[in-house]
Design a protein around this motif. Structure first.
Motif, short mmCIF file in Angstrom:
data_model
loop_
_atom_site.label_atom_id
_atom_site.label_comp_id
_atom_site.label_asym_id
_atom_site.label_seq_id
_atom_site.Cartn_x
_atom_site.Cartn_y
_atom_site.Cartn_z
N ILE A 1 0.55 -1.63 0.08
CA ILE A 1 0.00 -0.63 0.13
C ILE A 1 0.81 1.18 -0.21
CG2 ILE A 1 -1.70 1.07 0.99
CD1 ILE A 1 -2.70 -1.59 2.18
N ASN A 2 1.62 1.35 0.56
CA ASN A 2 2.20 2.39 0.77
C ASN A 2 3.42 2.80 -0.65
OD1 ASN A 2 2.69 3.74 3.29
ND2 ASN A 2 3.84 1.79 4.12
N LYS A 3 4.04 1.76 -1.70
CA LYS A 3 4.24 2.25 -2.63
C LYS A 3 3.17 2.17 -3.50
CE LYS A 3 5.71 -1.23 -6.25
NZ LYS A 3 5.71 -2.86 -6.52
N ASP A 4 2.04 2.27 -3.49
CA ASP A 4 1.30 3.00 -4.31
C ASP A 4 1.06 4.38 -3.66
OD1 ASP A 4 -1.44 3.15 -5.48
OD2 ASP A 4 -2.54 1.54 -4.71
N VAL A 5 0.75 4.34 -2.86
CA VAL A 5 0.02 5.64 -1.45
C VAL A 5 1.52 6.84 -1.88
CG1 VAL A 5 1.21 7.40 0.27
CG2 VAL A 5 -0.43 5.01 0.05
N GLU A 6 2.96 5.97 -2.22
CA GLU A 6 3.75 7.60 -2.78
C GLU A 6 4.11 7.57 -4.64
OE1 GLU A 6 8.73 6.47 -3.30
OE2 GLU A 6 8.01 5.59 -1.18
N LEU B 1 -0.09 12.73 -7.74
CA LEU B 1 -1.13 14.28 -7.58
C LEU B 1 -0.43 15.77 -7.53
CD1 LEU B 1 -4.00 14.34 -6.48
CD2 LEU B 1 -3.16 14.12 -4.11
N ALA B 2 0.55 15.47 -7.05
CA ALA B 2 1.01 16.68 -6.77
C ALA B 2 1.95 17.47 -8.03
CB ALA B 2 3.52 16.59 -6.29
N ARG B 3 1.79 16.59 -9.32
CA ARG B 3 2.35 16.85 -10.58
C ARG B 3 1.19 17.63 -10.62
NH1 ARG B 3 2.99 15.62 -16.57
NH2 ARG B 3 0.88 13.89 -15.72
N ILE B 4 -0.09 16.66 -11.29
CA ILE B 4 -1.50 17.33 -11.52
C ILE B 4 -2.45 18.58 -10.55
CG2 ILE B 4 -3.57 16.90 -11.55
CD1 ILE B 4 -3.25 14.13 -12.05
N GLU B 5 -1.54 18.92 -9.34
CA GLU B 5 -2.04 20.12 -8.78
C GLU B 5 -1.11 21.25 -8.88
OE1 GLU B 5 -2.54 18.64 -4.27
OE2 GLU B 5 -4.97 19.50 -5.23
N GLY B 6 -0.13 20.79 -9.21
CA GLY B 6 0.80 21.97 -9.39
C GLY B 6 0.13 22.52 -11.28
N LYS B 7 -0.37 21.65 -11.43
CA LYS B 7 -0.85 22.30 -13.09
C LYS B 7 -2.41 23.08 -13.20
CE LYS B 7 -0.21 19.15 -17.55
NZ LYS B 7 -1.24 17.98 -17.08
N LEU B 8 -2.91 22.86 -11.89
CA LEU B 8 -4.23 22.98 -11.60
C LEU B 8 -4.03 24.45 -10.74
CD1 LEU B 8 -6.28 20.18 -10.78
CD2 LEU B 8 -6.84 21.07 -12.90
N THR B 9 -3.28 24.53 -10.32
CA THR B 9 -2.88 26.05 -9.50
C THR B 9 -2.35 26.80 -10.27
OG1 THR B 9 -0.68 24.57 -8.67
CG2 THR B 9 -2.57 25.32 -7.12
N ASN B 10 -1.89 26.56 -11.26
CA ASN B 10 -1.20 27.62 -12.17
C ASN B 10 -2.60 28.04 -12.41
OD1 ASN B 10 0.07 28.66 -14.09
ND2 ASN B 10 1.60 26.93 -14.40
N GLU B 11 -1.91 29.68 -12.51
CA GLU B 11 -3.65 30.36 -12.81
C GLU B 11 -3.04 30.04 -14.35
OE1 GLU B 11 -6.19 32.56 -13.66
OE2 GLU B 11 -5.54 32.02 -11.92
N LYS B 12 -2.47 29.98 -15.41
CA LYS B 12 -2.08 30.38 -16.27
C LYS B 12 -2.81 28.96 -16.94
CE LYS B 12 1.47 33.16 -17.17
NZ LYS B 12 3.75 33.62 -17.24
N PHE B 13 -2.80 27.58 -16.21
CA PHE B 13 -2.91 26.82 -17.37
C PHE B 13 -4.09 26.74 -17.06
CE2 PHE B 13 -4.77 22.40 -16.55
CZ PHE B 13 -4.35 21.88 -17.65
N LEU C 1 -6.60 4.51 0.55
CA LEU C 1 -5.57 3.90 1.73
C LEU C 1 -4.68 4.03 2.30
CD1 LEU C 1 -3.53 4.38 -2.01
CD2 LEU C 1 -4.70 2.20 -1.21
N GLN C 2 -5.37 5.40 3.03
CA GLN C 2 -5.00 5.15 4.07
C GLN C 2 -5.51 5.32 5.33
OE1 GLN C 2 -2.23 7.62 4.80
NE2 GLN C 2 -2.45 7.05 6.66
N SER C 3 -7.12 4.98 5.12
CA SER C 3 -7.81 4.45 5.88
C SER C 3 -7.57 2.70 5.95
CB SER C 3 -9.51 4.42 5.97
OG SER C 3 -9.70 3.15 4.45
N GLN C 4 -6.85 2.12 5.06
CA GLN C 4 -6.47 0.73 5.25
C GLN C 4 -5.11 0.68 5.55
OE1 GLN C 4 -8.19 -1.21 3.54
NE2 GLN C 4 -6.59 -3.53 3.19
N ILE C 5 -4.31 1.36 5.76
CA ILE C 5 -3.18 1.74 6.24
C ILE C 5 -3.42 1.55 7.87
CG2 ILE C 5 -1.08 3.22 7.20
CD1 ILE C 5 -0.66 3.89 4.48
N ASP C 6 -4.42 2.58 7.90
CA ASP C 6 -5.15 2.45 10.09
C ASP C 6 -5.39 1.23 10.10
OD1 ASP C 6 -4.25 5.47 9.61
OD2 ASP C 6 -6.32 6.05 9.22
N GLN C 7 -6.49 0.99 9.50
CA GLN C 7 -6.72 -0.70 9.70
C GLN C 7 -5.63 -1.51 10.59
OE1 GLN C 7 -9.75 -2.06 7.40
NE2 GLN C 7 -10.65 -3.50 8.84
#
Length: 961
Positions: A902-907, A913-925, A951-957
RNA sequence: AGGACUAUAGCUCAGUUGGUUAGAGCGCUGCCUUGACAUGGCAGAGGUCAGCAGUUCAAAUCUGCUUAGUCCUACCA
């Protein structure tokens, strides 16, 4: 059917049947579709390049035939003048004879004999390749019909003054004693020397810096015997005072003028150039401008003459010329003469220096001997006058090159086209229809009788026919119409003209393609008198190279006979084949070593279909194609896969007979009507098939055979076999399946296979025919052969987006479970319980509808739907959207391993996600990109966020365990 | 010298008009002789898309330069 696919058991019988049934001949029905084969050398054998191009032509031909066109693939061979004469002369050489010992007639008989012997090889090879050519129309460039076309064209061009005879400098091959055209000369960089010679000034003249000699540089000292001037640049101040003066040519004692010409480069060497008009193309032009003497010093073998001879630029011998050459040169070979000249200059103290120099050396593409510019009488086609319509035809899009980039190459050559030297001093070929009287007057007509009537010559005028023959490419240039019966059978010519596509290699654009365009447009006109083009498209294939990217050639010992790939060959046999009959036997050891290293086991038997599929898959638009036998193996396995898929289909659509491989009676596959009920899988594969059919058609239109074969491969293997056939098993094996359900799935299994066979038949004719025939009782197909069956067309009614989406979901659930199994090391066969949680209504519907598919394919012990609030045990999970696919861990799964997974998947998800959010927070994009793109990114981001939460809830469990 | 083409996973190659989590075959790793197929099945590892700069919200993809290779044409004698 056998358990494994055995190509040799099925191929030949089908070909013979097809040919006997005349399926290769045009039907006379439907729109014409025609392809002319590039004629291979009749005395040669087919190599990988032929197999490659012919596979493509055959695929196109079979495709169009199945599409209902009146299809003609015209076969034939070429007489290959020099190449063939060379082979026969070598055979004679082994008997210690030359062609002159035999005389012209006997020699030509020998060539025909040899042609008869070896000519069958190619047609045998073509049959093994499955080529669906119309053998009844097979032609040979030396056939009477084609020879007549050659004479006809020659005479008409001559009468139109588009063909002429002249004494000119030609590219002379001193080994074969014939002229060759400029494109038969290969210029290669070689190491040589630059010799600097002193030429003493006559009449006591001096240079500006007080020397009594000029220094000229040359890479070919032997030609100085034919020097008739020394040239300097008109503005070169060092020499202006000497222009019009003379030098005394050393050794020869000839007095030659110093002339001024722009051609000279002041900055190169000394700025003085020796001019030898009869032995250098540039010097010829310079000499012509200044009327410097044309002095020939070589005989036909490029040995020095006893007496030099001089000519006017109109070609007349100058009788009062003193052709004396220094003693000891007559009869000397050009390279011996070179040594002697240098030594003699040295002895006279006139050798200023010798420097290493790299230069381009012209060599004959057949003889590999150094080509000599030599003054002879030759026949020329005034290509410069015929080029324009041929250029325009491409420019205005009547003729299209695929890929497009070759058009530039074509334009470049056509715009700089030179008149084409068509006479060859050979015996094997079309003898030129020109006669001479005793005064040297020329008469051109179809035969001697016509000459006499055409030119009103009395019967007692002695005529002798020109001994020379025509360039092989002259007859090839007429190929698209001469093979169809021109000039007599205009009906056939007009029916199949213009042909649809020319499939050939880019290496013969100039030799063949361009000349065909010129000749066809000149001689073939439509009803309105407008020139007709020979073909609408030119598909340029890449060049097949060996696995190391080397060009395949006999002398490199890396050629592959396609038949050896089809039948297989052991390594000793292969080595023997590659090292026998070599021009340079000293290379044998090296070739043997390389061959054994590359193919320690030789070649396994792969069959024609696998070879053809491989070649097709390599047919991208690139220039070079490295052939790797490994690819072939992969596609042989593909054939086996198809074969076994067919076996599975048969097992489920025919009754089985106990203790026998024979098939029993056909089962009810709906071929006689009856209710049918299609499963989700049935509807899915039928829908997917429509996309495949559309893609295949598209790839034919675009000549993307590589994409087509890849599409077919992945559909058959990854969709039909890996998923659909597996999904059909639950229906077949379920004792509760209704007759309608069984009928629906049986029908679909057979129908889709039938369609696949048709789709792939143009590439793999044999295996598809074999299977297709065996399915006839259940497929409902009529007709004698798949090759004349109808090619599939898209049936919109069968596209079913819901089925595609639902089945995609099924696949993801199954893959999710397999994934957990794989990574948690749970044996594939061990039945396990699976829970589905957190799903919505669609998930639940899909679950209910496909429970048996899921259980069967994921090998489940149980599959349980969890409502929200139901207690869920600690599990390993896979996500299908929101839906959690859970495998309870109890006794099966290691907690640490699951956490790591699971951790591998999270990573991975976090990173994305970081890449996509980078795009979405880019005003110009957000403000600039199209809404659809932004929306898509947002959806992706949301999906990933929920995934991360899950995934996180799975880890918690897991942590609480 | 001019021009064209090529450079993407260990190898051979795809990648359409810029928006993919960059794909396939072979090879590689692990597990599997389950009733079409071991010429097989399932899962997996492996890529700074030759380098640099630019255009763009966004580049394997467009532009320029550099490097390496292939080919064509023209040559300086």
């Amino acid at each position: 059917m056998e358990k494994t696919y055995q190509p040799n058991a099925i191929e030949r019988k089908h070909y013979d049947h097809w040919e006997n049934q005349q399926y290769f001949q045009p039907t006379g029905q439907g729109a014409p579709y025609s392809i002319m084969i590039p004629p291979p050398n009749v005395t040669g054998t087919l190599h990988m390049g032929h197999a490659f191009q012919q596979t493509i032509m055959d695929a196109l031909t079979r495709y169009h035939r199945m599409m209902g066109h009146d299809t003609l693939w015209q076969p034939g061979t070429d007489h290959a003048g020099i190449a063939t004469q060379m082979v026969v002369e070598r055979l004679l050489g082994a008997e210690g004879k030359t062609r002159h010992d035999l005389g012209r007639e006997t020699f030509i008989d020998r060539v025909w004999e040899w042609k008869g012997q070896s000519g069958g090889t190619i047609s045998q090879q073509m049959r093994r390749l499955g080529d669906s050519v119309d053998w009844t129309r097979e032609r040979f460039t030396m056939d009477e019909g084609l020879s007549e076309a050659v004479r006809e064209v020659f005479v008409r061009l001559y009468d139109e003054e588009l063909l002429y005879r002249g004494k000119r400098l030609v590219n002379w091959d001193p080994k074969f004693h014939t002229a060759i055209s400029d494109i038969e000369v290969e210029n290669k960089e070689e190491q040589g020397s630059l010799w600097h010679f002193r030429y003493p000034l006559a009449d006591g003249a001096k240079t500006a810096d007080g020397k009594d000699y000029l220094v000229v540089a040359t890479t070919r000292p032997e030609t100085m015997l034919g020097d008739s001037a020394v040239a300097v640049h008109p503005e070169d101040e060092r020499y202006t005072s000497l222009i019009g003066q003379f030098v005394d040519l050393p050794l020869v004692g000839r007095r030659i003028p110093i002339i001024a010409d722009d051609y000279v480069d002041m900055d190169f060497g000394t700025g003085c150039v020796k001019i030898t008009p009869a032995h250098d193309f540039n010097d010829y032009e310079v000499g012509k401008r200044h009327n410097a003497l044309l002095i020939n010093i070589f005989d036909k073998s490029a040995a020095v003459l006893a007496q030099a001879e001089a000519f006017s630029y109109a070609g007349q011998p100058l009788d009062d010329f003193d052709g004396s050459l220094p003693d000891g040169y007559g009869g000397l070979d050009r390279f011996d003469a070179r040594k002697k000249i240098v030594a003699d200059f040295d002895a006279l103290g006139l050798l200023e220096s010798i420097k290493d120099h790299t230069l381009m050396v012209p060599r004959g593409d057949r003889s590999h001997d150094i080509i000599e510019p030599w003054l002879t009488d030759q026949w020329y086609v005034a290509s410069t006058k015929m080029a324009q319509p041929a250029i325009d035809a491409v420019k205005d899009g009547q003729i299209e090159f695929v890929p497009k980039m070759y058009e530039n190459e074509y334009y470049h050559w056509m715009n700089n086209i030179q008149d084409w030297c068509i006479s060859r001093q050979l015996w094997w070929g079309h003898q030129i229809p020109a006669w001479y009287d005793n005064d040297g007057n020329v008469y051109v007509a179809r035969d001697e009788a016509e000459v006499r009537s055409k030119y009103s010559l009395a019967d007692d005028v002695e005529l002798t026919r020109d001994e020379d023959v025509l360039d092989t490419w002259f007859s090839s240039a007429l190929w698209t119409f001469s093979t169809l019966g021109w000039p007599h059978d205009m009906e056939t010519v007009m029916r199949f003209h213009p042909t649809d596509v020319l499939v050939t290699g880019f290496d013969i654009i100039f030799f063949w393609v361009a000349r065909m365009i010129m000749m066809t447009m000149h001689f073939i006109k439509d009803d309105d008198g407008k020139p007709m083009i020979p073909f609408k498209k030119i598909y340029m294939t890449g060049l097949i190279r060996d696995e190391n990217g080397q060009k395949m050639s006999k002398s490199k010992g890396n050629v592959i006979d396609p038949i050896d790939l089809i039948d297989g060959i052991d390594i000793d046999e292969l080595v023997k084949k590659r090292t026998s009959g070599m021009m340079q036997p000293q290379l044998a050891a090296k070739i043997e070593k390389n061959t054994r290293k590359s193919f320690p086991e030789g070649f396994a038997e792969s069959g024609t279909d696998a070879l053809r599929f491989t070649l097709t898959s390599l047919a991208s638009l690139s220039r070079d194609i490295n052939f790797d036998v490994k690819r072939l193996e992969g596609y042989r396995n593909f054939c086996n896969k198809l074969w076994n898929a067919a076996r599975l289909v048969q097992m489920n659509t025919f009754e089985s007979i106990e203790d026998s491989d024979e098939l029993g009676a056909p089962l009810d596959c709906g071929q006689h009507g009856g209710d049918v009920e299609y499963s989700l899988a049935d509807r899915w594969i039928r829908s997917r098939l429509q996309t495949l059919i559309a893609d295949v058609h598209k790839h034919y239109q675009q000549y993307r055979f590589d994409l087509m074969s890849q599409t077919l491969y992945s559909f058959i293997w990854d969709e039909y076999c890996s998923w659909y056939l597996e999904l059909s098993k639950p229906v077949f094996w379920n004792e509760h399946s209704t007759e309608a359900q069984l009928r629906g799935t049986r029908q679909t299994v057979v129908h889709v296979l039938d369609q696949l066979l048709r789709l792939i038949h143009p590439i793999m004719p044999f295996i598809t025919e074999e299977i297709w025939q065996s399915l006839k009782p259940v497929s409902g197909a009529t007709g004698d052969s798949i090759m004349i069956a109808e090619f599939p067309k898209v049936d919109e009614a069968q596209t079913d987006p819901t089925a595609e989406a639902d089945l995609e979901w099924v696949k993801e659930v199954i893959t999710g479970v397999r994934n957990i199994r794989g990574e948690m090391n749970i044996a594939p066969g061990k039945p396990i319980p699976v829970l589905l949680a957190n799903g919505d209504e669609t998930d639940e519907r899909r679950f209910r509808e496909n429970e048996s598919f899921l259980k069967q394919l994921a090998k489940l012990e149980s599959l349980t739907w969890m409502n929200s609030g139901d207690p869920v045990p600690a599990s390993s999970q896979a996500l299908v959207g929101h839906l959690k696919v859970l495998v309870p861990m109890a006794g099966l799964i290691d907690v640490a391993a699951e956490k790591a997974r699971i951790n591998k998947d999270v990573e991975k998800t976090n990173k994305e996600l970081a890449r996509i959010e980078g795009k979405l927070t880019n005003e110009k994009f957000v403000s600039n990109a199209p809404d659809a793109v932004v929306q898509k990114e947002k959806e992706k981001a949301d999906a990933m966020k929920t995934k991360l939460a899950d995934l996180q809830s799975q880890i918690d469990q897991l942590n609480q365990l």
